[in-house]
Design an enzyme around this catalytic site. Sequence first.
Site, PDB file in Angstrom:
ATOM      1  N   HIS A  56       0.832  -1.204   0.000  1.00  0.00           N
ATOM      2  CA  HIS A  56       0.000   0.000   0.000  1.00  0.00           C
ATOM      3  C   HIS A  56       0.867   1.255   0.000  1.00  0.00           C
ATOM      4  O   HIS A  56       1.300   1.712   1.055  1.00  0.00           O
ATOM      5  CB  HIS A  56      -0.893  -0.014   1.247  1.00  0.00           C
ATOM      6  CG  HIS A  56      -1.907   1.087   1.293  1.00  0.00           C
ATOM      7  ND1 HIS A  56      -2.860   1.166   2.275  1.00  0.00           N
ATOM      8  CD2 HIS A  56      -2.140   2.138   0.485  1.00  0.00           C
ATOM      9  CE1 HIS A  56      -3.622   2.233   2.075  1.00  0.00           C
ATOM     10  NE2 HIS A  56      -3.195   2.848   0.989  1.00  0.00           N
ATOM     11  N   ARG A  60       2.018   8.241  -6.884  1.00  0.00           N
ATOM     12  CA  ARG A  60       1.569   9.494  -7.519  1.00  0.00           C
ATOM     13  C   ARG A  60       1.798   9.575  -9.027  1.00  0.00           C
ATOM     14  O   ARG A  60       1.676  10.674  -9.589  1.00  0.00           O
ATOM     15  CB  ARG A  60       2.207  10.712  -6.854  1.00  0.00           C
ATOM     16  CG  ARG A  60       2.053  10.771  -5.339  1.00  0.00           C
ATOM     17  CD  ARG A  60       0.622  10.863  -4.917  1.00  0.00           C
ATOM     18  NE  ARG A  60       0.492  11.155  -3.477  1.00  0.00           N
ATOM     19  CZ  ARG A  60      -0.599  10.866  -2.772  1.00  0.00           C
ATOM     20  NH1 ARG A  60      -1.643  10.296  -3.356  1.00  0.00           N
ATOM     21  NH2 ARG A  60      -0.659  11.163  -1.490  1.00  0.00           N
ATOM     22  N   ASP A 310       0.967   2.847   3.549  1.00  0.00           N
ATOM     23  CA  ASP A 310       0.094   3.945   3.119  1.00  0.00           C
ATOM     24  C   ASP A 310       0.934   5.217   2.929  1.00  0.00           C
ATOM     25  O   ASP A 310       0.485   6.326   3.219  1.00  0.00           O
ATOM     26  CB  ASP A 310      -1.059   4.176   4.090  1.00  0.00           C
ATOM     27  CG  ASP A 310      -2.152   5.075   3.501  1.00  0.00           C
ATOM     28  OD1 ASP A 310      -2.059   5.414   2.291  1.00  0.00           O
ATOM     29  OD2 ASP A 310      -3.085   5.437   4.236  1.00  0.00           O
ATOM     30  N   HIS A 314       2.803  14.312  -0.119  1.00  0.00           N
ATOM     31  CA  HIS A 314       2.256  15.557  -0.659  1.00  0.00           C
ATOM     32  C   HIS A 314       3.373  16.582  -0.616  1.00  0.00           C
ATOM     33  O   HIS A 314       4.393  16.363   0.051  1.00  0.00           O
ATOM     34  CB  HIS A 314       1.070  16.043   0.192  1.00  0.00           C
ATOM     35  CG  HIS A 314      -0.110  15.130   0.163  1.00  0.00           C
ATOM     36  ND1 HIS A 314      -0.952  15.028  -0.915  1.00  0.00           N
ATOM     37  CD2 HIS A 314      -0.576  14.250   1.077  1.00  0.00           C
ATOM     38  CE1 HIS A 314      -1.889  14.137  -0.659  1.00  0.00           C
ATOM     39  NE2 HIS A 314      -1.686  13.648   0.538  1.00  0.00           N
ATOM     40  N   GLY A 329      -2.474  12.305   4.702  1.00  0.00           N
ATOM     41  CA  GLY A 329      -1.404  11.404   4.290  1.00  0.00           C
ATOM     42  C   GLY A 329      -0.094  11.631   5.005  1.00  0.00           C
ATOM     43  O   GLY A 329       0.275  12.763   5.303  1.00  0.00           O
TER      44      GLY A 329
END
Lengths: 433, 305
Positions: A56, A60, A310, A314, A329
């Site tokens: 996971h 992007r 996960d 960003h 995130g």
Amino acid sequence: MSLLIKNARLVDGSGELGTADVLVAEGRIASLSGGDAARVVEAAGKVLAPALTDPHAHLRTPGQEVKEDLASGLRAAARGGYGAVLAMPNTDPVVQEPEQVQALLDEARKIPGARLFAAAALTRDQAGERLTPAALLAQAGASLLTDDGRTNEDAGVLARGLIYAGAAGLPVAVHAEDAGLRGGGVMNDGRLAAELGLSGNPHEAEAARVARDLEVLRYAVRKLEPLGRRPLLYFQHVSSARSVELIRAARAEGLPVCGEATPHHLTLSEDAWRDFDPLLKVAPPLRTTADVEALAGALEAGDLCAIGTDHAPHTRAEKERDLESAPFGIPSLEVAFALLYTELVAKRGLPLPVLIERMTSGPRRALGLEPARLEVGAPADLMLFDPGLERSVEPEKFISKARYSPWAGWRLSGWPLLTLVAGKEVWRDAAVA
Amino acid sequence: MGALTHLLDFEGWDRAQAENLLETARLMEEVLERPMKKVPALKGFTVATVFFEPSTRTKISFELAARRMSADVVGFSKAGSSLAKGESFKDTLLTLQAMALDAYVIRAPVAGMVHQAARWLRGVVVNAGDGRRAHPTQALLDAYTLLDDLGGLDGKKVAIIGDIANSRVARSNAQLLPLLGATVWAAGPAGLLPEDLPGARLTADLDEALEDADAVMVLRLQRERMGEGTLPSLREYVADYQVTAKRLARAKPTAPLLHPGPMNRDVEIEGALADGPQSRVERQVRAGEAVRMAVLYHLLVGRAA
């Protein structure tokens, strides 16, 4: 080129395997009893394990390369001890056509980093309405279908998705949160959110959706039974004690379900929100210390079968917005192993083989792959780490484009020194001669 | 007790600190009663009012407070600013910082933005309201107004009525008033009560909160709540929670009636009450100026001897 790793302590998901001299040749483990090699790495005091698999991560690509791209993501993963990463499809455009899957896999093969596994959307544009072509996506090399980042509000669509994916041999991963209950919540709902004046996302939003999805899974199991196939439902980033209980009961009953724990839900609680730092903003949110305890216990017991990062990069500017508009995130590919080794194994006494299992064979089984074993003939996807090497987390040195971390400054041990994929070095720390 | 570096909320405050600030406010109010309403206390300092959320009265109140003490004042507000052109609030703050300012009075739509600002800025940060979280100068002016009427707050019952869950005024008063000895009750519809309000007792029963209260504070009902679905019916709210003369009779006969403004007459409060003898709405505005003078003075110059 052949490589000899001498005097390493061998650990895989099956247990401690003693000390050995591991010969790597032609991309495989050629011997566990030494041999001639072009290069030798002295590994006394260090641990050799199968390279980790991350089921996971958000890499992007395509479309959001300002946050991360395949090269930065796969190289960051290699540095974190990962030999394979499953990339989520919530990109721009969404990955949902067989050609897109093939193109991503082709592109990744050129990158000296972890292997890429590709996930594709379960529904068109992840809108939760029309299914994507599961069989074609499977043939193109997709490993899993998911609308991660979005919640599957229509149970009927999810049921048919599980059936088609199951028939094609693909697992389905879900971001299990009830959209209505979750509302606009930015942190865990409860007394602390009330005190801090922030909107809460209640743990009941997750548990309610887990409970519903388990019933949907039951239905899909029944429908696929005559075909001799079984669906597999994978709950991403399980965050709360109540959800763990539901998953435990379902597994005890024999339902084909796997729950994932993340490094952040295993090591951070909502209390960190007193700093009002958007770096901590993640969905589902960081919960209470009691939830953290429950997750760690469930990981050890096997009720949660995999650790997924996960990893959700960003830009820094995005993570410096206010707490409502900053995106969800936390990036963690480069710290996940050292973090969990330190916090779970060194501090809490989790047996090392259990941590290794949940980061190798656990996720591999969920993806329908063979367990990762340190045995002659196995692919030389390997990771060497030093349990005694203690360093601070220094986000400014990350390979990932997201050079910030909620664990910045934490002193961790167990840093990966060497990562091999098919016998090739994809990460070598300066500490390795 | 150490000097204040910022005023973000009342975390870590004690009674002496609150009383000291309110005492300074009393001295400041004397200035406001003079024909020449100006002192040189902050001459040479520059105060910026940085409003990321619209507000008229709080902005004017802070600007007047700074000017009464001879500070220079610059104002920034979201409408028509570079924020509308996509600039981040961090960049906005850093640009202002480059202009050599001493204090930033910040109004923000989201809880915690003032903490982020305090991390980024070298100057003093004054919270002029952040989201639903805190509005410390409002609570200080409310305390000041109450002390005027009641002398002291020890053992006094203060009832706060309305949309408690979304109110920074309620949160800050629940932190401050108990420091001064008051017992705070907060009443509103079940869907508009938070799970917890540290410092206050929560009830959905308006009469229980009003019973024998020494003071009553009515909050503004934000009509946006209807759109969010957290308040099903305005008619139901008015029927059950509007503070009317009849309901107010449960409180002490001379209990002061406060409202932070702006008021929705005949929604959260019966219109005539706002103009009645118990209303302290105008007194609050005057108190606000004195309290904000005291806050700026304490932060920029330090505690008076």
